[in-house]
Write a protein that holds these residues in place. Sequence first.
Motif, PDB file in Angstrom:
ATOM      1  N   GLU A 197     -16.624  58.791  -0.965  1.00  0.00           N
ATOM      2  CA  GLU A 197     -17.922  58.135  -0.860  1.00  0.00           C
ATOM      3  C   GLU A 197     -18.979  59.215  -0.910  1.00  0.00           C
ATOM      4  O   GLU A 197     -18.754  60.310  -0.426  1.00  0.00           O
ATOM      5  N   MET A 198     -20.119  58.920  -1.519  1.00  0.00           N
ATOM      6  CA  MET A 198     -21.170  59.937  -1.523  1.00  0.00           C
ATOM      7  C   MET A 198     -22.542  59.284  -1.495  1.00  0.00           C
ATOM      8  O   MET A 198     -22.700  58.134  -1.900  1.00  0.00           O
ATOM      9  N   ALA A 199     -23.488  60.041  -0.982  1.00  0.00           N
ATOM     10  CA  ALA A 199     -24.867  59.567  -0.926  1.00  0.00           C
ATOM     11  C   ALA A 199     -25.408  59.474  -2.340  1.00  0.00           C
ATOM     12  O   ALA A 199     -25.012  60.231  -3.218  1.00  0.00           O
ATOM     13  N   GLY A 200     -26.306  58.542  -2.546  1.00  0.00           N
ATOM     14  CA  GLY A 200     -26.803  58.271  -3.884  1.00  0.00           C
ATOM     15  C   GLY A 200     -27.846  59.237  -4.396  1.00  0.00           C
ATOM     16  O   GLY A 200     -28.382  60.066  -3.683  1.00  0.00           O
ATOM     17  N   ALA A 201     -28.091  59.068  -5.651  1.00  0.00           N
ATOM     18  CA  ALA A 201     -29.142  59.797  -6.344  1.00  0.00           C
ATOM     19  C   ALA A 201     -29.982  58.760  -7.079  1.00  0.00           C
ATOM     20  O   ALA A 201     -29.544  57.632  -7.281  1.00  0.00           O
ATOM     21  N   LYS A 202     -31.163  59.127  -7.471  1.00  0.00           N
ATOM     22  CA  LYS A 202     -32.043  58.242  -8.231  1.00  0.00           C
ATOM     23  C   LYS A 202     -32.326  56.936  -7.485  1.00  0.00           C
ATOM     24  O   LYS A 202     -32.517  55.899  -8.104  1.00  0.00           O
ATOM     25  N   GLY A 203     -32.276  56.958  -6.165  1.00  0.00           N
ATOM     26  CA  GLY A 203     -32.585  55.762  -5.385  1.00  0.00           C
ATOM     27  C   GLY A 203     -31.546  54.665  -5.463  1.00  0.00           C
ATOM     28  O   GLY A 203     -31.830  53.520  -5.141  1.00  0.00           O
ATOM     29  N   GLN A 204     -30.326  55.005  -5.860  1.00  0.00           N
ATOM     30  CA  GLN A 204     -29.279  53.989  -6.001  1.00  0.00           C
ATOM     31  C   GLN A 204     -28.509  53.729  -4.711  1.00  0.00           C
ATOM     32  O   GLN A 204     -27.683  52.840  -4.669  1.00  0.00           O
ATOM     33  N   GLY A 205     -28.742  54.531  -3.693  1.00  0.00           N
ATOM     34  CA  GLY A 205     -28.022  54.341  -2.438  1.00  0.00           C
ATOM     35  C   GLY A 205     -26.696  55.065  -2.435  1.00  0.00           C
ATOM     36  O   GLY A 205     -26.503  56.048  -3.128  1.00  0.00           O
ATOM     37  N   ARG A 206     -25.759  54.541  -1.673  1.00  0.00           N
ATOM     38  CA  ARG A 206     -24.424  55.146  -1.507  1.00  0.00           C
ATOM     39  C   ARG A 206     -23.508  54.682  -2.642  1.00  0.00           C
ATOM     40  O   ARG A 206     -23.612  53.571  -3.135  1.00  0.00           O
ATOM     41  N   LEU A 207     -22.576  55.540  -3.041  1.00  0.00           N
ATOM     42  CA  LEU A 207     -21.555  55.210  -4.022  1.00  0.00           C
ATOM     43  C   LEU A 207     -20.253  54.965  -3.269  1.00  0.00           C
ATOM     44  O   LEU A 207     -19.782  55.839  -2.549  1.00  0.00           O
ATOM     45  N   SER A 208     -19.667  53.776  -3.405  1.00  0.00           N
ATOM     46  CA  SER A 208     -18.461  53.400  -2.668  1.00  0.00           C
ATOM     47  C   SER A 208     -17.334  53.032  -3.631  1.00  0.00           C
ATOM     48  O   SER A 208     -17.581  52.425  -4.680  1.00  0.00           O
ATOM     49  N   PRO A 209     -16.081  53.381  -3.274  1.00  0.00           N
ATOM     50  CA  PRO A 209     -14.960  53.099  -4.155  1.00  0.00           C
ATOM     51  C   PRO A 209     -14.639  51.606  -4.233  1.00  0.00           C
ATOM     52  O   PRO A 209     -14.764  50.879  -3.254  1.00  0.00           O
ATOM     53  N   LEU A 210     -14.207  51.175  -5.421  1.00  0.00           N
ATOM     54  CA  LEU A 210     -13.741  49.804  -5.623  1.00  0.00           C
ATOM     55  C   LEU A 210     -12.241  49.757  -5.886  1.00  0.00           C
ATOM     56  O   LEU A 210     -11.623  48.710  -5.753  1.00  0.00           O
ATOM     57  N   GLY A 211     -11.655  50.878  -6.294  1.00  0.00           N
ATOM     58  CA  GLY A 211     -10.250  50.914  -6.699  1.00  0.00           C
ATOM     59  C   GLY A 211     -10.144  51.011  -8.205  1.00  0.00           C
ATOM     60  O   GLY A 211     -11.110  50.789  -8.939  1.00  0.00           O
ATOM     61  N   ASN A 212      -8.947  51.364  -8.685  1.00  0.00           N
ATOM     62  CA  ASN A 212      -8.689  51.520 -10.114  1.00  0.00           C
ATOM     63  C   ASN A 212      -9.649  52.504 -10.780  1.00  0.00           C
ATOM     64  O   ASN A 212      -9.946  52.379 -11.968  1.00  0.00           O
ATOM     65  N   GLY A 213     -10.159  53.469 -10.022  1.00  0.00           N
ATOM     66  CA  GLY A 213     -11.037  54.491 -10.565  1.00  0.00           C
ATOM     67  C   GLY A 213     -12.510  54.106 -10.642  1.00  0.00           C
ATOM     68  O   GLY A 213     -13.340  54.904 -11.052  1.00  0.00           O
ATOM     69  N   TYR A 214     -12.840  52.890 -10.229  1.00  0.00           N
ATOM     70  CA  TYR A 214     -14.225  52.420 -10.297  1.00  0.00           C
ATOM     71  C   TYR A 214     -14.916  52.565  -8.943  1.00  0.00           C
ATOM     72  O   TYR A 214     -14.280  52.555  -7.894  1.00  0.00           O
ATOM     73  N   ALA A 215     -16.250  52.678  -9.006  1.00  0.00           N
ATOM     74  CA  ALA A 215     -17.069  52.758  -7.799  1.00  0.00           C
ATOM     75  C   ALA A 215     -18.349  51.968  -8.047  1.00  0.00           C
ATOM     76  O   ALA A 215     -18.725  51.703  -9.190  1.00  0.00           O
ATOM     77  N   ILE A 216     -18.993  51.590  -6.943  1.00  0.00           N
ATOM     78  CA  ILE A 216     -20.218  50.805  -7.049  1.00  0.00           C
ATOM     79  C   ILE A 216     -21.324  51.458  -6.235  1.00  0.00           C
ATOM     80  O   ILE A 216     -21.105  51.906  -5.115  1.00  0.00           O
ATOM     81  N   TRP A 217     -22.503  51.550  -6.852  1.00  0.00           N
ATOM     82  CA  TRP A 217     -23.696  52.005  -6.139  1.00  0.00           C
ATOM     83  C   TRP A 217     -24.231  50.851  -5.303  1.00  0.00           C
ATOM     84  O   TRP A 217     -23.999  49.673  -5.623  1.00  0.00           O
ATOM     85  N   ASP A 218     -24.972  51.162  -4.241  1.00  0.00           N
ATOM     86  CA  ASP A 218     -25.584  50.117  -3.409  1.00  0.00           C
ATOM     87  C   ASP A 218     -26.487  49.183  -4.216  1.00  0.00           C
ATOM     88  O   ASP A 218     -26.670  48.029  -3.848  1.00  0.00           O
ATOM     89  N   ASP A 219     -27.019  49.659  -5.349  1.00  0.00           N
ATOM     90  CA  ASP A 219     -27.878  48.791  -6.165  1.00  0.00           C
ATOM     91  C   ASP A 219     -27.086  47.859  -7.079  1.00  0.00           C
ATOM     92  O   ASP A 219     -27.651  47.106  -7.855  1.00  0.00           O
ATOM     93  N   GLY A 220     -25.733  47.915  -7.002  1.00  0.00           N
ATOM     94  CA  GLY A 220     -24.881  47.009  -7.767  1.00  0.00           C
ATOM     95  C   GLY A 220     -24.305  47.578  -9.043  1.00  0.00           C
ATOM     96  O   GLY A 220     -23.439  46.960  -9.671  1.00  0.00           O
ATOM     97  N   GLU A 221     -24.761  48.762  -9.476  1.00  0.00           N
ATOM     98  CA  GLU A 221     -24.230  49.354 -10.706  1.00  0.00           C
ATOM     99  C   GLU A 221     -22.799  49.829 -10.480  1.00  0.00           C
ATOM    100  O   GLU A 221     -22.507  50.554  -9.524  1.00  0.00           O
TER     101      GLU A 221
END
Length: 71
Positions: A13-37
């Motif tokens: 998990e890591m803190a966001g950049a560009k105002g996207q918030g935190r990046l959290s793991p979803l599994g299968n190599g994917y992750a989601i930013w707090d803004d939904g990307e």
Amino acid sequence: MRKVEGHIHLVREMAGAKGQGRLSPLGNGYAIWDDGEIIKLIPDGWGDDNFLAEKYLQIMDEEEIERAVIL
């Protein structure tokens, strides 16, 4: 020729950049930013929801990478 990896992230998990918030793991190599990307963070075969140093050491051997800068 010597190979040096200049920038590898070992993260879960890591803190966001560009105002996207935190990046959290979803599994299968994917992750989601707090803004939904959703992004592909970990290449296939490198890990599911985290990327560990032990796995990267194996990749370094396979790719003949002599040194790496770990972030």
